[in-house]
Design an enzyme around this catalytic site. Structure first.
Site, PDB file in Angstrom:
ATOM      1  N   HIS A 108     -18.502  63.712  12.125  1.00 50.71           N
ATOM      2  CA  HIS A 108     -19.750  63.506  12.869  1.00 50.71           C
ATOM      3  C   HIS A 108     -19.543  63.760  14.347  1.00 50.71           C
ATOM      4  O   HIS A 108     -18.416  63.778  14.839  1.00 50.71           O
ATOM      5  CB  HIS A 108     -20.267  62.084  12.654  1.00 50.71           C
ATOM      6  CG  HIS A 108     -19.337  61.021  13.197  1.00 50.71           C
ATOM      7  ND1 HIS A 108     -18.157  60.665  12.566  1.00 50.71           N
ATOM      8  CD2 HIS A 108     -19.410  60.262  14.315  1.00 50.71           C
ATOM      9  CE1 HIS A 108     -17.548  59.725  13.269  1.00 50.71           C
ATOM     10  NE2 HIS A 108     -18.287  59.471  14.347  1.00 50.71           N
ATOM     11  N   ASP A 110     -20.971  61.937  17.807  1.00 48.15           N
ATOM     12  CA  ASP A 110     -21.581  60.611  17.999  1.00 48.15           C
ATOM     13  C   ASP A 110     -23.068  60.662  18.328  1.00 48.15           C
ATOM     14  O   ASP A 110     -23.503  61.382  19.244  1.00 48.15           O
ATOM     15  CB  ASP A 110     -20.818  59.841  19.080  1.00 48.15           C
ATOM     16  CG  ASP A 110     -19.472  59.355  18.547  1.00 48.15           C
ATOM     17  OD1 ASP A 110     -19.374  59.102  17.323  1.00 48.15           O
ATOM     18  OD2 ASP A 110     -18.518  59.247  19.339  1.00 48.15           O
ATOM     19  N   HIS A 266     -15.792  64.694  14.944  1.00 47.00           N
ATOM     20  CA  HIS A 266     -14.541  63.978  14.700  1.00 47.00           C
ATOM     21  C   HIS A 266     -14.602  63.181  13.413  1.00 47.00           C
ATOM     22  O   HIS A 266     -15.673  62.939  12.854  1.00 47.00           O
ATOM     23  CB  HIS A 266     -14.162  63.089  15.891  1.00 47.00           C
ATOM     24  CG  HIS A 266     -15.183  62.056  16.236  1.00 47.00           C
ATOM     25  ND1 HIS A 266     -16.325  62.337  16.966  1.00 47.00           N
ATOM     26  CD2 HIS A 266     -15.248  60.737  15.951  1.00 47.00           C
ATOM     27  CE1 HIS A 266     -17.035  61.246  17.110  1.00 47.00           C
ATOM     28  NE2 HIS A 266     -16.417  60.258  16.501  1.00 47.00           N
ATOM     29  N   ARG A 281     -14.595  51.063  22.599  1.00 49.85           N
ATOM     30  CA  ARG A 281     -15.299  52.346  22.711  1.00 49.85           C
ATOM     31  C   ARG A 281     -16.506  52.255  23.630  1.00 49.85           C
ATOM     32  O   ARG A 281     -17.265  51.292  23.594  1.00 49.85           O
ATOM     33  CB  ARG A 281     -15.761  52.754  21.310  1.00 49.85           C
ATOM     34  CG  ARG A 281     -16.132  54.207  21.186  1.00 49.85           C
ATOM     35  CD  ARG A 281     -16.634  54.501  19.781  1.00 49.85           C
ATOM     36  NE  ARG A 281     -18.079  54.626  19.811  1.00 49.85           N
ATOM     37  CZ  ARG A 281     -18.789  55.358  18.963  1.00 49.85           C
ATOM     38  NH1 ARG A 281     -18.201  56.018  17.991  1.00 49.85           N
ATOM     39  NH2 ARG A 281     -20.088  55.430  19.073  1.00 49.85           N
TER      40      ARG A 281
HETATM   41  C1  SIN Z   1     -15.464  56.911  15.863  1.00 52.16           C
HETATM   42  O1  SIN Z   1     -15.912  56.753  16.988  1.00 52.16           O
HETATM   43  O2  SIN Z   1     -15.993  57.615  15.033  1.00 52.16           O
HETATM   44  C2  SIN Z   1     -14.170  56.189  15.512  1.00 52.16           C
HETATM   45  C3  SIN Z   1     -12.982  57.005  15.833  1.00 52.16           C
HETATM   46  C4  SIN Z   1     -11.726  56.260  15.531  1.00 52.16           C
HETATM   47  O3  SIN Z   1     -11.761  55.037  15.326  1.00 52.16           O
HETATM   48  O4  SIN Z   1     -10.664  56.893  15.496  1.00 52.16           O
END
Ligand code: SIN
Length: 290
Positions: A108, A110, A266, A281
């Site tokens: 995805h 974000d 990612h 995050r």
């Molecule tokens: C995400 O923001 O999708 C999580 C990425 C991660 O935890 O490595």
């Protein structure tokens, strides 16, 4: 990784992946405000390499927030409860005994279902498991550039339909989940809404074109039957996730990673059951894809 032969940077040292997608930046202490010059160099390296890692950065939440805001104003993070006292920070914590699939385990970009999805996501590692837990990134620019001219022309006018429904909607995977999850997801009918973005988007800073779709949030192509869009999107997802377009990020504790959602997608790998993984995050607001 290879050191830039003739470095265009005066303050930072940048070691890039051989493909140019992904780089490590050292020579900075992100706990304190950066000089104008250093910040400009960080932004330039980020634009160039799309995914940049800053090792050995033991940041407090306040310092993470301050660095995020130096990059740009906070984005809006829906469907997940933020940290108490830190409305712009998500705590991605997975306990050793958790059985629920790890968060982010699907390709995805974000919040691509937003009108103006975040330009950047910043992820800071507090506790890194001894096995697993890598994050994979797809270079959606090189994936686009590798398509045939005929395919590029076909994709050029298309609008992709994005929705958070499959994940956070009333019938989505989180709504159906029974296993305990520490991360507090807020399932909502709001997530079932959809909107369109150009399937191929042009990066506002680099001018490079990228495929702006993902298996998690792209649910169709405007004007096409479900069968047609499934076939085209399926082909593109397979194309994008070939090894040659992927950078695998291996975490170390106290590392800050910043990626560009406008030209990457990612995937958070699991493989660390029995171990704690703890990250913080933030996101930086972006513009309407064009
Ligand atoms: C995400 O923001 O999708 C999580 C990425 C991660 O935890 O490595």
């Amino acid at each position: 990784m290879s050191q830039d032969a003739e470095s265009p940077y005066r303050t930072i040292r940048v070691t890039a992946e051989p493909s140019g997608f992904g780089a490590e930046i050292v020579g900075l202490d992100l706990a304190h405000p950066l000089s104008k010059g250093a910040l400009a160099e960080v932004k330039a390296a980020w634009a160039r390499h799309a995914v940049v890692a800053f090792p050995d950065q033991p940041l407090t939440l306040d310092q993470l927030e301050a660095f995020t805001q130096a990059i740009g104003p906070f984005g809006e993070d829906p469907f997940i409860k933020p940290m108490p006292g830190h409305p712009n920070v998500l705590e991605l914590r997975r306990e050793p005994d958790e059985k629920a699939t790890n968060f982010g385990a699907g390709w995805h970009s974000d919040w691509s279902f937003q009108q103006a999805p975040p330009a950047a996501t910043l992820l800071h590692s507090e506790v890194v498991p001894p096995v697993g837990g890598d994050t994979l990134f797809c270079d959606c620019v090189r994936a686009y550039e590798a398509l045939s001219e005929v395919m590029k022309q076909m994709l050029a006018p298309l609008m992709a339909v994005h929705s958070a429904g499959r994940a956070y909607g009333t019938q989505g995977v989180f709504a159906k989940e029974t296993a305990r999850r520490t991360l507090q997801i807020v399932v909502s009918p709001e997530a079932d809404k959809s909107l369109t973005h150009p399937l191929v988007r042009t990066h506002p800073l680099t001018g490079r074109k990228a495929l702006f779709i993902s298996p998690v949030y792209t649910v169709g192509i405007e004007g096409m039957t479900p069968k047609e869009s499934t076939a085209i999107l399926g082909h593109l997802f397979q194309h994008m996730t070939q090894d040659e377009f992927i950078y695998r990020h291996r975490w170390r504790p106290k590392m800050l990673l910043m990626w560009d959602n406008r030209c990457t997608m990612h995937f958070a790998e699991g493989g660390y059951d029995g171990h704690l993984r703890l990250m913080h995050r933030t996101t930086v607001a972006g513009d309407v894809p064009r």
